[in-house]
Design a protein around this motif. Structure first.
Motif, mmCIF file in Angstrom:
data_model
loop_
_atom_site.group_PDB
_atom_site.id
_atom_site.type_symbol
_atom_site.label_atom_id
_atom_site.label_comp_id
_atom_site.label_asym_id
_atom_site.label_seq_id
_atom_site.Cartn_x
_atom_site.Cartn_y
_atom_site.Cartn_z
ATOM 1 N N CYS A 249 0.865 -1.171 0.000
ATOM 2 C CA CYS A 249 0.000 0.000 0.000
ATOM 3 C C CYS A 249 0.904 1.225 0.000
ATOM 4 C CB CYS A 249 -0.916 0.000 1.219
ATOM 5 S SG CYS A 249 -0.055 -0.113 2.794
ATOM 6 N N HIS A 257 0.587 -6.642 0.982
ATOM 7 C CA HIS A 257 -0.630 -7.304 1.453
ATOM 8 C C HIS A 257 -0.988 -8.452 0.507
ATOM 9 C CE1 HIS A 257 -1.791 -4.370 4.540
ATOM 10 N NE2 HIS A 257 -1.405 -3.413 3.710
ATOM 11 N N CYS A 312 -1.747 -2.963 9.633
ATOM 12 C CA CYS A 312 -1.256 -1.861 8.803
ATOM 13 C C CYS A 312 -2.151 -0.637 8.972
ATOM 14 C CB CYS A 312 -1.226 -2.311 7.346
ATOM 15 S SG CYS A 312 -0.427 -1.132 6.241
ATOM 16 N N CYS A 314 -3.090 1.377 6.823
ATOM 17 C CA CYS A 314 -3.969 1.632 5.675
ATOM 18 C C CYS A 314 -5.367 1.073 5.901
ATOM 19 C CB CYS A 314 -3.372 1.056 4.401
ATOM 20 S SG CYS A 314 -3.475 -0.749 4.302
HETATM 21 ZN ZN ZN Z 1 -1.281 -1.348 4.209
#
Ligand code: ZN
Length: 434
Positions: A249, A257, A312, A314
């Motif tokens: 990401c 990922h 994460c 994100c």
């Molecule tokens: Zn991420």
């Protein structure tokens, strides 16, 4: 950055594992009934599809290797009749016949979705223009990215590999905002651009999605500064699907990922084939749980990496794999020391005077293996000052010995003398006869 498939990509672990188990059971039942290779292998191991009751039971199944795919060349690993196959790709091997893979209409659909997810993870939206410099053809890179870009609704420029000068003109005129390609080729592009008087920094790119060969953090720095964009890594192999199996990401750029609603991942010790302790490096192994035409179970990739279970920022819940550091079969053993080309690359990138183009040449003199590292010096440092060059060779050689424990002769060569590849860079020339 918006997440393309918010339900699946941010699904809590429990729900994800329930989906994985259901999809795994369906896959095993289906291949047992349709692919003679799997039926024979499982019968021999005394395992029936109904024995898969928990995710852990996957570990009872035998691995699948590239050799198994070769033995069943070209179509005997397919799990559907040919009338349901709408696409065929193949990957070249270093030896022998290629590996042939097939896709049903639904497989192509899934792949387009996963590539759209990947591009969104790199920061792409429907408003972006995607310059796709991966090769179109039997190689999965070009068409994989192409379908993903279209699925996302972006505008894709199907440039493919090669025709370097034309690529640069297109970059100037069409103003693409996302760049897809093989990192060593993209650096070559940047070099040619400079020769043409075009500074990549003035082009319109915001992100680059780079993959098809392992690359290092140093190379990320190189790509980001030379091209003025955010560089993210993408991973995939045709046997498992193609690009889009995992992606970084743009928020963290720290590990890729893995699309865990479509693939189950394991990391094993390549010698004992036992799982490694969590976080330790080993060979990454994939099981596909949604593919129809070409499912693979516990496929040994030969890629060396580790998993990072840290959540994460994100928002994606899918586990991350760290950047692959090399391959079990890329690994050189020089006088008993295991050496990966990527490790040498890390050392070379420490030196500001050398360009990121290098080649490792291994010879056997008498009974002794010798390693020569050919590396290009950059244009600015290139001079006739023999003493200066010798000192630099000595320093790099010393650093390689220091970091990797192996003696290497370093040969600085003139800029642009190492042959450029349009695809994967040829990093190793092994002249030894075993
Ligand atoms: Zn991420």
């Amino acid at each position: 950055m918006p997440i393309y498939d918010i339900d699946y990509e941010t699904m809590p672990r429990e729900g994800l594992e329930a989906i994985q188990l259901r999809r795994l059971q369906t896959t095993i039942e289906r291949i047992y009934a349709t692919v003679p290779f799997y039926k024979e292998t499982y019968d021999k191991a005394g395992i029936k599809p109904s024995d898969i009751k928990r995710l852990d039971d996957l570990r009872r199944l035998p691995f699948t290797t590239k050799q198994d795919l070769r033995d069943n060349y070209p179509y005997r690993m397919f799990a559907v009749p040919m009338e349901q196959v709408i696409r065929i790709h193949a990957s070249s091997g270093t030896t022998g016949k290629p590996t042939v893979v097939g896709y049903t209409k639904r497989d192509i659909n899934t792949w387009a979705d996963l590539m759209a997810r990947s591009m969104a993870a790199a920061g792409a939206t429907a408003g972006d223009i995607i310059h796709n410099a991966w090769g179109y053809g039997l190689f999965t890179g070009g068409l994989g990215a192409h379908y993903g870009a279209e699925r996302l609704g972006a505008s894709v420029i199907p440039v493919s590999g090669g025709n370097t000068k034309r690529q640069i003109t297109i970059m100037q005129d069409f103003k693409p905002t996302i760049l897809c390609g093989t990192p060593s080729y993209i650096l070559h592009l940047a070099e040619v651009a400079l020769e043409m008087g075009v500074d990549f920094k003035n082009l319109s790119f915001k992100s680059g999605i780079f993959g098809a060969e392992p690359w290092t953090e140093k190379m990320r720095h190189e790509l980001e500064t030379k091209l003025n964009l955010k560089a993210v890594d993408i991973y995939g192999l045709s046997e498992v699907m193609g690009p889009g199996v995992s992606v970084e990401c743009v928020e963290e750029q720290k590990g890729l990922h893995i699309a865990e609603d479509h693939f189950i991942v394991e990391i094993v010790d390549p010698d004992t084939l036992e799982p490694v302790p969590p976080g330790d490096p080993g060979e990454i192994v994939f099981t596909t749980i949604t593919k129809e035409a070409f499912p693979v179970i516990r496929y040994r990739t030969k890629d060396i990496t580790s998993l990072n279970p840290v959540p994460c920022t994100c928002g994606r819940t899918h586990i991350r794999m760290n950047k692959p550091t090399g391959r079990t079969d890329d690994m050189l053993i020089i006088r008993g020391v295991n050496v990966f080309p990527s490790q040498i690359e890390s050392v070379l990138m420490e030196s500001r005077e050398v360009a990121p183009h290098y080649q490792l040449v291994v010879d056997r003199v008498g009974n002794l293996d010798t390693l020569t590292v050919k590396v290009e010096i950059d244009e600015a440092s290139f001079s006739d000052d023999i003493k200066g060059l010798q000192a630099m060779e000595g320093k790099i050689s010393h650093d390689i010995k220091e970091y990797l424990g192996v003696s290497a002769k370093v040969a600085l060569v003139e800029p642009k003398t190492i042959e450029r590849s349009q695809g994967k860079a040829v990093r190793v020339i092994d002249n030894r006869q075993f």
